[in-house]
Scaffold this motif. Structure first.
Motif, PDB file in Angstrom:
ATOM      1  N   ASN A 235      14.772  -1.917  -5.017  1.00  0.00           N
ATOM      2  CA  ASN A 235      16.120  -1.374  -5.200  1.00  0.00           C
ATOM      3  C   ASN A 235      16.320  -0.018  -4.522  1.00  0.00           C
ATOM      4  O   ASN A 235      17.359   0.627  -4.712  1.00  0.00           O
ATOM      5  N   ARG A 236      15.326   0.412  -3.759  1.00  0.00           N
ATOM      6  CA  ARG A 236      15.446   1.640  -2.974  1.00  0.00           C
ATOM      7  C   ARG A 236      14.944   1.369  -1.547  1.00  0.00           C
ATOM      8  O   ARG A 236      13.937   0.684  -1.357  1.00  0.00           O
ATOM      9  N   ILE A 237      15.638   1.922  -0.567  1.00  0.00           N
ATOM     10  CA  ILE A 237      15.193   1.925   0.815  1.00  0.00           C
ATOM     11  C   ILE A 237      14.980   3.381   1.220  1.00  0.00           C
ATOM     12  O   ILE A 237      15.859   4.223   1.026  1.00  0.00           O
ATOM     13  N   GLY A 238      13.787   3.679   1.751  1.00  0.00           N
ATOM     14  CA  GLY A 238      13.460   5.040   2.149  1.00  0.00           C
ATOM     15  C   GLY A 238      12.653   5.807   1.127  1.00  0.00           C
ATOM     16  O   GLY A 238      12.329   6.976   1.350  1.00  0.00           O
ATOM     17  N   ALA A 239      12.287   5.170   0.042  1.00  0.00           N
ATOM     18  CA  ALA A 239      11.457   5.797  -0.999  1.00  0.00           C
ATOM     19  C   ALA A 239      11.000   4.704  -1.957  1.00  0.00           C
ATOM     20  O   ALA A 239      11.568   3.603  -1.988  1.00  0.00           O
ATOM     21  N   ALA A 240       9.975   5.020  -2.764  1.00  0.00           N
ATOM     22  CA  ALA A 240       9.551   4.089  -3.802  1.00  0.00           C
ATOM     23  C   ALA A 240      10.533   4.104  -4.968  1.00  0.00           C
ATOM     24  O   ALA A 240      10.812   3.079  -5.581  1.00  0.00           O
ATOM     25  N   ALA A 241      11.039   5.283  -5.282  1.00  0.00           N
ATOM     26  CA  ALA A 241      12.018   5.499  -6.341  1.00  0.00           C
ATOM     27  C   ALA A 241      12.654   6.855  -6.065  1.00  0.00           C
ATOM     28  O   ALA A 241      12.347   7.502  -5.059  1.00  0.00           O
ATOM     29  N   ASP A 242      13.528   7.298  -6.927  1.00  0.00           N
ATOM     30  CA  ASP A 242      14.209   8.569  -6.702  1.00  0.00           C
ATOM     31  C   ASP A 242      13.193   9.693  -6.578  1.00  0.00           C
ATOM     32  O   ASP A 242      12.430   9.961  -7.524  1.00  0.00           O
ATOM     33  N   ASP A 243      13.174  10.364  -5.417  1.00  0.00           N
ATOM     34  CA  ASP A 243      12.273  11.487  -5.149  1.00  0.00           C
ATOM     35  C   ASP A 243      10.791  11.124  -5.254  1.00  0.00           C
ATOM     36  O   ASP A 243       9.955  11.990  -5.512  1.00  0.00           O
ATOM     37  N   VAL A 244      10.462   9.854  -5.077  1.00  0.00           N
ATOM     38  CA  VAL A 244       9.070   9.396  -5.164  1.00  0.00           C
ATOM     39  C   VAL A 244       8.663   8.766  -3.833  1.00  0.00           C
ATOM     40  O   VAL A 244       9.299   7.819  -3.362  1.00  0.00           O
ATOM     41  N   LEU A 245       7.610   9.288  -3.218  1.00  0.00           N
ATOM     42  CA  LEU A 245       7.046   8.736  -1.983  1.00  0.00           C
ATOM     43  C   LEU A 245       8.123   8.561  -0.901  1.00  0.00           C
ATOM     44  O   LEU A 245       8.253   7.508  -0.284  1.00  0.00           O
TER      45      LEU A 245
END
Length: 283
Positions: A235-245
């Motif tokens: 459910n995220r593109i460009g990160a693992a999660a909000d502000d994660v990786l």
């Protein structure tokens, strides 16, 4: 280029119509026809809307189907339209929006400064859910600036991350631990790269293509990972999660197929398409 990303690539002396949408189900899963779908298709420079400029002032600038854009360099992208299902990925926080890069005709620049990342959010009712034991395929064209970021994911325990020059880590829910595909020198910084991750019969295989005129660099097998049959949500593109990786670098194209195992011919069709519809001069 026609419609929702249909293009032509040259095979011998003939131009062949191709789009990721045109790939059929295939694969060895017996109930594939019951679940095959194409939940996500994002194209570089297509379906983008800038909602703030680089200073944070509100704007509303979009680009046309012909690739010409009124979006300005370093505008912040708040909407990225999926090319198949009529929804858009979103980002509402100015600091978390990726930057629009006019030098490569609309590649989105993602960044992570150690505390704040940038990413795009797939709507909750459109998130990609890959079933346990089901085939799938993911294609991403990107240009990493540093290692350690995730191309996509849904949490700190579900992601696809480029670890270093030798390895990519894939962590699926239910695996118990992450799996790392390792092959020396497989991954390169500051180089436009096509990544394909495909699961066939609970074995996940990673291929890389350096988008190069040197065909020896095409469709390089990194590794095949067993015991990767768990369910997976994106459910995220460009990160693992909000502000994660957070990913650092650009992301150009993303395509995901449920219950589809890409074979060698299909992977090469994708590479041909990606080569034709991407700027390679900045690679």
């Amino acid at each position: 280029m026609l419609g929702l990303g249909v293009g032509f690539f040259k095979l011998g002396c003939d131009f062949v119509e191709f789009s990721p949408l045109s790939l059929t189900c295939g694969g060895a899963v017996s109930d594939c026809e019951d679940c095959f779908d194409f939940p996500l298709w994002l194209r570089k420079g297509k379906g983008l809307t800038a909602t703030t400029d680089n200073s944070g002032s509100a704007v509303s600038r979009s680009n046309g189907e012909d690739g010409n854009a009124e979006i300005l360099d370093n505008d912040r992208i708040g909407l990225w339209e999926d090319r198949t299902n009529g929804f858009s990925l979103t980002q509402t926080a100015h600091a978390d929006k990726p930057l629009y890069d006019t030098s490569v005709r609309g590649a989105l620049q993602f960044r992570h400064d150690g505390s704040t990342a940038s990413w795009m959010v797939i709507p909750a009712d459109k998130q990609v859910v890959i079933g346990a034991g089901k085939n799938f395929s993911i294609f991403v064209q990107a240009k990493p600036s540093v290692f350690g970021g995730a191309l996509m994911g849904s949490s700190s325990t579900q992601f696809i991350k480029l670890v270093d020059a030798n390895s990519m880590e894939i962590q699926f829910h239910g695996m118990g631990e992450s799996q790392t595909a390792t092959r020396e020198g497989s991954f390169t910084l500051n180089k436009v790269t096509n990544y394909i991750i495909t699961r066939c019969e609970e074995t996940t295989t990673i291929y890389v293509d350096l988008n190069s005129d040197d065909k020896a660099l095409r469709d390089q097998l990194v590794a095949s990972l067993d015991e990767t049959g768990g369910a997976f949500t994106i459910n995220r593109i460009g990160a693992a999660a909000d502000d994660v990786l957070g990913w650092v670098g650009d992301i150009r194209h993303v395509a995901i197929w449920n219950c589809k195992c890409l074979d060698a011919d299909e992977r090469n069709m994708i590479y041909e398409w990606a080569e034709r519809y991407s700027n390679t001069s900045d690679s």
